[in-house]
Design a protein around this motif. Structure first.
Motif, PDB file in Angstrom:
ATOM      1  N   LEU A   1       0.831  -1.206   0.000  1.00 11.91           N
ATOM      2  CA  LEU A   1       0.000   0.000   0.000  1.00 11.91           C
ATOM      3  C   LEU A   1       0.861   1.250   0.000  1.00 11.91           C
ATOM      4  CD1 LEU A   1      -2.893   1.112   0.145  1.00 11.91           C
ATOM      5  CD2 LEU A   1      -2.712   1.007   2.641  1.00 11.91           C
ATOM      6  N   CYS A   2       1.888   1.270   0.822  1.00 13.24           N
ATOM      7  CA  CYS A   2       2.773   2.435   0.885  1.00 13.24           C
ATOM      8  C   CYS A   2       3.539   2.632  -0.422  1.00 13.24           C
ATOM      9  CB  CYS A   2       3.745   2.299   2.058  1.00 13.24           C
ATOM     10  SG  CYS A   2       2.960   2.480   3.678  1.00 13.24           S
ATOM     11  N   ARG A   3       3.890   1.538  -1.081  1.00 10.13           N
ATOM     12  CA  ARG A   3       4.605   1.647  -2.357  1.00 10.13           C
ATOM     13  C   ARG A   3       3.732   2.238  -3.450  1.00 10.13           C
ATOM     14  NH1 ARG A   3       7.824  -4.207  -2.404  1.00 10.13           N
ATOM     15  NH2 ARG A   3       9.530  -3.576  -1.008  1.00 10.13           N
ATOM     16  N   SER A   4       2.427   2.154  -3.278  1.00  9.41           N
ATOM     17  CA  SER A   4       1.517   2.713  -4.284  1.00  9.41           C
ATOM     18  C   SER A   4       1.381   4.230  -4.162  1.00  9.41           C
ATOM     19  CB  SER A   4       0.128   2.066  -4.144  1.00  9.41           C
ATOM     20  OG  SER A   4      -0.523   2.507  -2.953  1.00  9.41           O
ATOM     21  N   ILE A   5       1.927   4.796  -3.102  1.00  8.18           N
ATOM     22  CA  ILE A   5       1.855   6.239  -2.864  1.00  8.18           C
ATOM     23  C   ILE A   5       3.099   6.889  -3.470  1.00  8.18           C
ATOM     24  CG2 ILE A   5       1.731   8.028  -1.083  1.00  8.18           C
ATOM     25  CD1 ILE A   5       0.608   5.802   0.801  1.00  8.18           C
ATOM     26  N   PRO A   6       2.967   7.962  -4.239  1.00  8.34           N
ATOM     27  CA  PRO A   6       4.145   8.589  -4.840  1.00  8.34           C
ATOM     28  C   PRO A   6       5.260   8.906  -3.838  1.00  8.34           C
ATOM     29  CG  PRO A   6       2.189   9.461  -5.866  1.00  8.34           C
ATOM     30  CD  PRO A   6       1.714   8.568  -4.755  1.00  8.34           C
ATOM     31  N   MET A   7       4.915   9.328  -2.633  1.00  7.11           N
ATOM     32  CA  MET A   7       5.940   9.622  -1.628  1.00  7.11           C
ATOM     33  C   MET A   7       6.425   8.379  -0.899  1.00  7.11           C
ATOM     34  SD  MET A   7       4.818  13.325  -0.020  1.00  7.11           S
ATOM     35  CE  MET A   7       6.403  13.521   0.812  1.00  7.11           C
ATOM     36  N   ARG A   8       5.872   7.216  -1.265  1.00  6.55           N
ATOM     37  CA  ARG A   8       6.293   5.908  -0.754  1.00  6.55           C
ATOM     38  C   ARG A   8       6.137   5.774   0.766  1.00  6.55           C
ATOM     39  NH1 ARG A   8       5.998   5.554  -5.510  1.00  6.55           N
ATOM     40  NH2 ARG A   8       7.404   4.463  -6.925  1.00  6.55           N
ATOM     41  N   LYS A   9       5.182   6.461   1.335  1.00  7.13           N
ATOM     42  CA  LYS A   9       4.940   6.322   2.772  1.00  7.13           C
ATOM     43  C   LYS A   9       3.536   6.825   3.086  1.00  7.13           C
ATOM     44  CE  LYS A   9       6.868  10.866   3.990  1.00  7.13           C
ATOM     45  NZ  LYS A   9       7.839  11.588   4.854  1.00  7.13           N
ATOM     46  N   ALA A  10       3.015   6.351   4.200  1.00  5.64           N
ATOM     47  CA  ALA A  10       1.719   6.829   4.662  1.00  5.64           C
ATOM     48  C   ALA A  10       1.894   8.159   5.376  1.00  5.64           C
ATOM     49  CB  ALA A  10       1.092   5.804   5.612  1.00  5.64           C
ATOM     50  N   GLY A  11       0.831   8.925   5.397  1.00  3.88           N
ATOM     51  CA  GLY A  11       0.869  10.168   6.139  1.00  3.88           C
ATOM     52  C   GLY A  11       0.728   9.922   7.629  1.00  3.88           C
ATOM     53  N   ASP A  12       1.095  10.913   8.405  1.00  3.64           N
ATOM     54  CA  ASP A  12       0.951  10.830   9.860  1.00  3.64           C
ATOM     55  C   ASP A  12      -0.326  11.544  10.273  1.00  3.64           C
ATOM     56  OD1 ASP A  12       2.603  10.105  12.432  1.00  3.64           O
ATOM     57  OD2 ASP A  12       1.744  12.084  12.803  1.00  3.64           O
ATOM     58  N   VAL A  13      -0.912  11.122  11.386  1.00  5.50           N
ATOM     59  CA  VAL A  13      -2.132  11.782  11.849  1.00  5.50           C
ATOM     60  C   VAL A  13      -1.892  13.267  12.111  1.00  5.50           C
ATOM     61  CG1 VAL A  13      -3.288   9.746  12.785  1.00  5.50           C
ATOM     62  CG2 VAL A  13      -1.629  10.983  14.198  1.00  5.50           C
ATOM     63  N   SER A  14      -0.653  13.616  12.451  1.00  6.43           N
ATOM     64  CA  SER A  14      -0.337  15.024  12.702  1.00  6.43           C
ATOM     65  C   SER A  14      -0.431  15.857  11.434  1.00  6.43           C
ATOM     66  CB  SER A  14       1.058  15.165  13.321  1.00  6.43           C
ATOM     67  OG  SER A  14       2.057  14.722  12.422  1.00  6.43           O
ATOM     68  N   ASP A  15      -0.263  15.230  10.274  1.00  4.51           N
ATOM     69  CA  ASP A  15      -0.423  15.954   9.010  1.00  4.51           C
ATOM     70  C   ASP A  15      -1.858  16.457   8.864  1.00  4.51           C
ATOM     71  OD1 ASP A  15       2.229  15.431   8.159  1.00  4.51           O
ATOM     72  OD2 ASP A  15       1.626  13.443   7.477  1.00  4.51           O
ATOM     73  N   VAL A  16      -2.801  15.650   9.319  1.00  2.00           N
ATOM     74  CA  VAL A  16      -4.210  16.024   9.245  1.00  2.00           C
ATOM     75  C   VAL A  16      -4.578  16.988  10.371  1.00  2.00           C
ATOM     76  CG1 VAL A  16      -6.573  15.179   9.185  1.00  2.00           C
ATOM     77  CG2 VAL A  16      -4.744  13.807   8.177  1.00  2.00           C
ATOM     78  N   SER A  17      -4.133  16.683  11.587  1.00  2.91           N
ATOM     79  CA  SER A  17      -4.499  17.543  12.722  1.00  2.91           C
ATOM     80  C   SER A  17      -3.923  18.941  12.568  1.00  2.91           C
ATOM     81  CB  SER A  17      -4.050  16.910  14.039  1.00  2.91           C
ATOM     82  OG  SER A  17      -2.644  16.792  14.110  1.00  2.91           O
ATOM     83  N   SER A  18      -2.746  19.064  11.968  1.00  4.26           N
ATOM     84  CA  SER A  18      -2.156  20.383  11.749  1.00  4.26           C
ATOM     85  C   SER A  18      -2.979  21.204  10.767  1.00  4.26           C
ATOM     86  CB  SER A  18      -0.718  20.249  11.240  1.00  4.26           C
ATOM     87  OG  SER A  18       0.109  19.649  12.199  1.00  4.26           O
ATOM     88  N   MET A  19      -3.515  20.543   9.740  1.00  2.84           N
ATOM     89  CA  MET A  19      -4.364  21.238   8.778  1.00  2.84           C
ATOM     90  C   MET A  19      -5.676  21.678   9.428  1.00  2.84           C
ATOM     91  SD  MET A  19      -4.911  22.547   5.846  1.00  2.84           S
ATOM     92  CE  MET A  19      -3.591  21.902   4.791  1.00  2.84           C
ATOM     93  N   VAL A  20      -6.241  20.825  10.263  1.00  3.58           N
ATOM     94  CA  VAL A  20      -7.460  21.203  10.963  1.00  3.58           C
ATOM     95  C   VAL A  20      -7.192  22.386  11.877  1.00  3.58           C
ATOM     96  CG1 VAL A  20      -9.200  20.473  12.650  1.00  3.58           C
ATOM     97  CG2 VAL A  20      -8.496  18.907  10.835  1.00  3.58           C
ATOM     98  N   GLU A  21      -6.078  22.345  12.594  1.00  9.64           N
ATOM     99  CA  GLU A  21      -5.739  23.455  13.484  1.00  9.64           C
ATOM    100  C   GLU A  21      -5.634  24.759  12.692  1.00  9.64           C
ATOM    101  OE1 GLU A  21      -2.742  24.372  17.200  1.00  9.64           O
ATOM    102  OE2 GLU A  21      -1.991  23.132  15.555  1.00  9.64           O
ATOM    103  N   TYR A  22      -5.066  24.698  11.508  1.00 11.76           N
ATOM    104  CA  TYR A  22      -4.975  25.879  10.650  1.00 11.76           C
ATOM    105  C   TYR A  22      -6.370  26.358  10.244  1.00 11.76           C
ATOM    106  CZ  TYR A  22      -4.429  28.464   6.265  1.00 11.76           C
ATOM    107  OH  TYR A  22      -4.541  29.401   5.259  1.00 11.76           O
TER     108      TYR A  22
END
Length: 247
Positions: free
Chosen positions: A204-225
């Protein structure tokens, strides 16, 4: 500013995964009320953990598909705390499976939990925001609402609907000082993903262009913004956090 005077906000589905990250991040600056349905132990552990750190966090059991219960809680919270600073419609479920084998109950369960519950909470809390002349609503969509995903017709349909809901509602309430935005996460590293077999997780991670899953903090930081003052001129948008999956 004392803890009691902190603006309050609601996170639906806050006991696990992205919801838990939202509660932990946002409670640094806000009084956070979050809902849960089945994850009672996890919800109370999270609330207690945050409270021990001096944060104001309340866990409330409520099924967002129950519009009567939603309306009653919203009315009580507004009477006690005033209009919410923000509403984050995060709760959602999946009932993945091929459409040809899907029964109506599975379809409607996803529609009720992912889309109708967002309607109930937004309809219940939005009038107080409009009256206050400020507020932020964030819809948790998904990349599945932007691109096809076999086996997720019901989930994808609701997540796409949340984006259109966001854009149309933003146009209606912008003049009242209320902003409405959506977030479309891709593959995020949560407990659900960590429960996958290692081989499937790696693929699954290899199917992502950045070759890794995102972190929950990536989402929470956007919500905080999006709930903060820095995004005061941002509304009607969908922010994609997917490591390039939809590029």
């Amino acid at each position: 500013m004392t803890q009691q005077k902190r603006p309050w906000l609601l996170v639906t589905g806050g006991a696990r995964g992205i919801g838990e990250a939202l509660v932990r991040e946002l409670s640094r600056h806000y009084h956070v009320v979050f809902t849960y349905v089945h994850s009672s132990d996890a919800a109370h552990r999270l609330a207690n953990d945050c409270q021990q750190q001096g944060r104001h966090v309340d866990a409330v059991q409520c099924d967002g598909t129950d519009r009567v219960a939603v309306a009653a809680l919203a009315q009580a919270w507004v009477a006690r705390y005033g209009a919410p600073h923000a509403l984050i419609n995060n709760a959602g479920i999946t009932r993945d499976g091929a459409f040809l084998g899907m029964d109506a109950e599975a379809w409607f369960a996803v529609v009720d939990n992912n889309l109708n519950a967002a309607f109930h909470w937004t309809r219940a809390l939005l009038p107080s925001m409009v009256e206050a002349g400020s507020g932020s609503v964030v819809m948790m969509s998904s990349v599945s609402g932007l691109k096809g995903n076999a086996g997720q017709t019901s989930y994808s349909a609701t997540k796409a609907a949340l984006i259109s809901f966001t854009r149309s509602l933003a146009l209606e309430v912008a003049r009242f000082g209320v902003r409405v935005n959506a977030i479309a996460p891709g593959i995020i590293d949560t407990d659900m993903m960590r429960e996958m077999p290692e081989k499937a997780r790696v693929a699954l991670c290899r199917s992502i262009p950045m070759r890794k899953a995102g972190d929950v903090s990536d989402v929470s930081s956007m919500v905080e913004y999006l709930v903060g003052d820095q995004s005061h001129y941002v509304t009607g948008q969908c922010f994609v956090i997917d490591g390039g999956m939809t590029a």
